[in-house]
Design a protein around this motif. Structure first.
Motif, PDB file in Angstrom:
ATOM      1  N   PRO A  98       0.817  -1.213   0.000  1.00 45.17           N
ATOM      2  CA  PRO A  98       0.000   0.000   0.000  1.00 45.17           C
ATOM      3  C   PRO A  98       0.853   1.267   0.000  1.00 45.17           C
ATOM      4  O   PRO A  98       1.960   1.278   0.536  1.00 45.17           O
ATOM      5  CB  PRO A  98      -0.798  -0.112   1.299  1.00 45.17           C
ATOM      6  CG  PRO A  98       0.071  -0.909   2.201  1.00 45.17           C
ATOM      7  CD  PRO A  98       0.804  -1.880   1.307  1.00 45.17           C
ATOM      8  N   LEU A  99       0.298   2.321  -0.609  1.00 40.57           N
ATOM      9  CA  LEU A  99       0.946   3.628  -0.546  1.00 40.57           C
ATOM     10  C   LEU A  99      -0.079   4.669  -0.137  1.00 40.57           C
ATOM     11  O   LEU A  99      -1.271   4.528  -0.428  1.00 40.57           O
ATOM     12  CB  LEU A  99       1.632   4.003  -1.862  1.00 40.57           C
ATOM     13  CG  LEU A  99       0.822   4.350  -3.109  1.00 40.57           C
ATOM     14  CD1 LEU A  99       0.322   5.776  -3.108  1.00 40.57           C
ATOM     15  CD2 LEU A  99       1.660   4.122  -4.330  1.00 40.57           C
ATOM     16  N   GLN A 100       0.383   5.703   0.541  1.00 40.20           N
ATOM     17  CA  GLN A 100      -0.450   6.830   0.943  1.00 40.20           C
ATOM     18  C   GLN A 100       0.352   8.095   0.740  1.00 40.20           C
ATOM     19  O   GLN A 100       1.561   8.108   1.005  1.00 40.20           O
ATOM     20  CB  GLN A 100      -0.860   6.721   2.410  1.00 40.20           C
ATOM     21  CG  GLN A 100      -1.769   5.564   2.705  1.00 40.20           C
ATOM     22  CD  GLN A 100      -2.182   5.536   4.169  1.00 40.20           C
ATOM     23  OE1 GLN A 100      -1.428   5.898   5.047  1.00 40.20           O
ATOM     24  NE2 GLN A 100      -3.399   5.098   4.410  1.00 40.20           N
ATOM     25  N   GLY A 101      -0.319   9.157   0.286  1.00 40.80           N
ATOM     26  CA  GLY A 101       0.418  10.386   0.050  1.00 40.80           C
ATOM     27  C   GLY A 101      -0.451  11.610  -0.027  1.00 40.80           C
ATOM     28  O   GLY A 101      -1.661  11.558   0.209  1.00 40.80           O
ATOM     29  N   ALA A 102       0.195  12.711  -0.381  1.00 39.50           N
ATOM     30  CA  ALA A 102      -0.493  13.988  -0.532  1.00 39.50           C
ATOM     31  C   ALA A 102       0.220  14.808  -1.593  1.00 39.50           C
ATOM     32  O   ALA A 102       1.438  14.697  -1.767  1.00 39.50           O
ATOM     33  CB  ALA A 102      -0.510  14.748   0.786  1.00 39.50           C
ATOM     34  N   LEU A 103      -0.565  15.614  -2.293  1.00 40.68           N
ATOM     35  CA  LEU A 103       0.025  16.537  -3.249  1.00 40.68           C
ATOM     36  C   LEU A 103      -0.267  17.953  -2.802  1.00 40.68           C
ATOM     37  O   LEU A 103      -1.221  18.209  -2.081  1.00 40.68           O
ATOM     38  CB  LEU A 103      -0.449  16.286  -4.679  1.00 40.68           C
ATOM     39  CG  LEU A 103      -1.903  16.487  -5.076  1.00 40.68           C
ATOM     40  CD1 LEU A 103      -2.205  17.936  -5.382  1.00 40.68           C
ATOM     41  CD2 LEU A 103      -2.185  15.665  -6.314  1.00 40.68           C
ATOM     42  N   GLN A 104       0.584  18.862  -3.208  1.00 41.55           N
ATOM     43  CA  GLN A 104       0.449  20.266  -2.856  1.00 41.55           C
ATOM     44  C   GLN A 104      -0.668  20.881  -3.693  1.00 41.55           C
ATOM     45  O   GLN A 104      -0.676  20.726  -4.908  1.00 41.55           O
ATOM     46  CB  GLN A 104       1.771  20.993  -3.109  1.00 41.55           C
ATOM     47  CG  GLN A 104       1.790  22.456  -2.799  1.00 41.55           C
ATOM     48  CD  GLN A 104       1.349  22.808  -1.407  1.00 41.55           C
ATOM     49  OE1 GLN A 104       0.225  23.259  -1.221  1.00 41.55           O
ATOM     50  NE2 GLN A 104       2.206  22.596  -0.427  1.00 41.55           N
ATOM     51  N   LYS A 105      -1.639  21.516  -3.046  1.00 41.03           N
ATOM     52  CA  LYS A 105      -2.804  22.076  -3.739  1.00 41.03           C
ATOM     53  C   LYS A 105      -2.677  23.574  -4.010  1.00 41.03           C
ATOM     54  O   LYS A 105      -3.621  24.210  -4.423  1.00 41.03           O
ATOM     55  CB  LYS A 105      -4.072  21.820  -2.907  1.00 41.03           C
ATOM     56  CG  LYS A 105      -4.417  20.354  -2.735  1.00 41.03           C
ATOM     57  CD  LYS A 105      -4.834  19.711  -4.016  1.00 41.03           C
ATOM     58  CE  LYS A 105      -6.216  20.177  -4.407  1.00 41.03           C
ATOM     59  NZ  LYS A 105      -6.738  19.559  -5.596  1.00 41.03           N
ATOM     60  N   SER A 106      -1.522  24.160  -3.788  1.00 42.33           N
ATOM     61  CA  SER A 106      -1.320  25.595  -3.976  1.00 42.33           C
ATOM     62  C   SER A 106      -1.577  25.996  -5.433  1.00 42.33           C
ATOM     63  O   SER A 106      -1.202  25.277  -6.356  1.00 42.33           O
ATOM     64  CB  SER A 106       0.116  25.947  -3.602  1.00 42.33           C
ATOM     65  OG  SER A 106       0.475  27.208  -4.101  1.00 42.33           O
ATOM     66  N   PRO A 107      -2.205  27.160  -5.660  1.00 44.16           N
ATOM     67  CA  PRO A 107      -2.415  27.625  -7.046  1.00 44.16           C
ATOM     68  C   PRO A 107      -1.108  27.916  -7.772  1.00 44.16           C
ATOM     69  O   PRO A 107      -1.075  27.946  -8.991  1.00 44.16           O
ATOM     70  CB  PRO A 107      -3.253  28.895  -6.880  1.00 44.16           C
ATOM     71  CG  PRO A 107      -3.174  29.273  -5.448  1.00 44.16           C
ATOM     72  CD  PRO A 107      -2.761  28.063  -4.670  1.00 44.16           C
ATOM     73  N   ASN A 108      -0.022  28.075  -7.047  1.00 44.67           N
ATOM     74  CA  ASN A 108       1.282  28.334  -7.671  1.00 44.67           C
ATOM     75  C   ASN A 108       1.853  27.098  -8.364  1.00 44.67           C
ATOM     76  O   ASN A 108       2.858  27.190  -9.052  1.00 44.67           O
ATOM     77  CB  ASN A 108       2.288  28.821  -6.618  1.00 44.67           C
ATOM     78  CG  ASN A 108       1.876  30.145  -6.016  1.00 44.67           C
ATOM     79  OD1 ASN A 108       1.200  30.947  -6.653  1.00 44.67           O
ATOM     80  ND2 ASN A 108       2.255  30.366  -4.773  1.00 44.67           N
ATOM     81  N   GLN A 109       1.224  25.932  -8.174  1.00 41.32           N
ATOM     82  CA  GLN A 109       1.727  24.693  -8.756  1.00 41.32           C
ATOM     83  C   GLN A 109       1.498  24.641 -10.271  1.00 41.32           C
ATOM     84  O   GLN A 109       2.109  23.857 -10.963  1.00 41.32           O
ATOM     85  CB  GLN A 109       1.078  23.480  -8.090  1.00 41.32           C
ATOM     86  CG  GLN A 109       1.336  23.386  -6.601  1.00 41.32           C
ATOM     87  CD  GLN A 109       2.739  22.925  -6.264  1.00 41.32           C
ATOM     88  OE1 GLN A 109       3.202  21.908  -6.734  1.00 41.32           O
ATOM     89  NE2 GLN A 109       3.419  23.686  -5.437  1.00 41.32           N
ATOM     90  N   LYS A 110       0.585  25.437 -10.793  1.00 46.88           N
ATOM     91  CA  LYS A 110       0.339  25.586 -12.230  1.00 46.88           C
ATOM     92  C   LYS A 110       0.151  24.253 -12.960  1.00 46.88           C
ATOM     93  O   LYS A 110       0.663  24.043 -14.055  1.00 46.88           O
ATOM     94  CB  LYS A 110       1.443  26.395 -12.877  1.00 46.88           C
ATOM     95  CG  LYS A 110       1.516  27.825 -12.356  1.00 46.88           C
ATOM     96  CD  LYS A 110       2.555  28.621 -13.081  1.00 46.88           C
ATOM     97  CE  LYS A 110       2.626  30.066 -12.705  1.00 46.88           C
ATOM     98  NZ  LYS A 110       2.424  30.485 -11.387  1.00 46.88           N
ATOM     99  N   GLY A 111      -0.582  23.312 -12.326  1.00 45.65           N
ATOM    100  CA  GLY A 111      -0.902  22.058 -12.991  1.00 45.65           C
ATOM    101  C   GLY A 111       0.220  21.032 -12.985  1.00 45.65           C
ATOM    102  O   GLY A 111       0.097  19.981 -13.604  1.00 45.65           O
ATOM    103  N   GLN A 112       1.324  21.347 -12.337  1.00 47.12           N
ATOM    104  CA  GLN A 112       2.456  20.424 -12.249  1.00 47.12           C
ATOM    105  C   GLN A 112       2.850  20.300 -10.772  1.00 47.12           C
ATOM    106  O   GLN A 112       3.878  20.814 -10.350  1.00 47.12           O
ATOM    107  CB  GLN A 112       3.617  20.907 -13.119  1.00 47.12           C
ATOM    108  CG  GLN A 112       3.221  20.959 -14.594  1.00 47.12           C
ATOM    109  CD  GLN A 112       4.389  21.191 -15.509  1.00 47.12           C
ATOM    110  OE1 GLN A 112       4.778  20.295 -16.229  1.00 47.12           O
ATOM    111  NE2 GLN A 112       4.959  22.372 -15.495  1.00 47.12           N
ATOM    112  N   PRO A 113       2.002  19.600  -9.988  1.00 45.94           N
ATOM    113  CA  PRO A 113       2.130  19.630  -8.529  1.00 45.94           C
ATOM    114  C   PRO A 113       3.317  18.850  -7.975  1.00 45.94           C
ATOM    115  O   PRO A 113       3.773  17.869  -8.549  1.00 45.94           O
ATOM    116  CB  PRO A 113       0.825  18.977  -8.064  1.00 45.94           C
ATOM    117  CG  PRO A 113       0.468  18.051  -9.177  1.00 45.94           C
ATOM    118  CD  PRO A 113       0.881  18.773 -10.439  1.00 45.94           C
ATOM    119  N   THR A 114       3.778  19.320  -6.810  1.00 44.85           N
ATOM    120  CA  THR A 114       4.726  18.570  -6.011  1.00 44.85           C
ATOM    121  C   THR A 114       3.919  17.619  -5.124  1.00 44.85           C
ATOM    122  O   THR A 114       2.748  17.877  -4.827  1.00 44.85           O
ATOM    123  CB  THR A 114       5.591  19.498  -5.142  1.00 44.85           C
ATOM    124  OG1 THR A 114       4.743  20.335  -4.359  1.00 44.85           O
ATOM    125  CG2 THR A 114       6.497  20.354  -5.999  1.00 44.85           C
TER     126      THR A 114
END
Length: 149
Positions: A69-85
């Motif tokens: 199993p894997l669990q995670g999160a991505l950065q939802k900041s508008p500065n991510q410009k569709g290429q999230p960390t």
């Protein structure tokens, strides 16, 4: 024809600008990395939290490799410009180790989605004297697996 030229120019620019829209990178789906390991991210919720599974193609143990199993999160900041960390943890089902990945989802110049990641794998050791050999570090590049429909 002279009056149509400005209209055609504006139409051409409008259509051309539409083609320049940045494609957004989505983590959801099936991925394969440069070592042949497969990862599936099932859903990303509104807060950027996601889950999935990982099937590694490589291991340092003699145990049979199992889906983990894997669990995670991505950065939802508008500065991510569709290429999230993003970051995620894989809790290996077949060994006494755990791996954390961090990376960014890119769309390359051909519109192909690529996950560039770096990882730390922590293995269990029997005592503090062996701590020096408990952590490994590496990088992986994932590309989207196309469905076999």
């Amino acid at each position: 024809m002279v009056q149509a030229t400005p209209f055609l120019l504006v139409l051409f620019l409008a259509l051309g600008a539409h083609g320049l829209a940045v494609k957004k990178c989505s983590l959801t789906g099936r991925w394969v990395n440069d070592l042949g390991s497969n990862m599936t991210i099932t859903t990303v919720n509104a807060n950027g939290v996601f889950a999935g599974s990982y099937h590694t193609a490589v291991t340092a143990t003699s145990n049979e490799i199992k889906l983990s199993p894997l669990q995670g999160a991505l950065q939802k900041s508008p500065n991510q410009k569709g290429q999230p960390t993003f970051g995620f943890t894989v809790n290996w089902s077949f060994s006494d180790s755990i791996t954390v990945f961090t990376g960014q989802c890119f769309v390359d110049e051909y519109g192909k989605e690529v996950l560039k990641t770096m990882w730390l794998l922590r293995s269990h050791v029997d005592n503090i004297k062996n701590d020096w050999k408990a952590t490994r570090v590496g990088i992986n590049v994932f590309t989207r697996l196309q469905s076999q429909e």
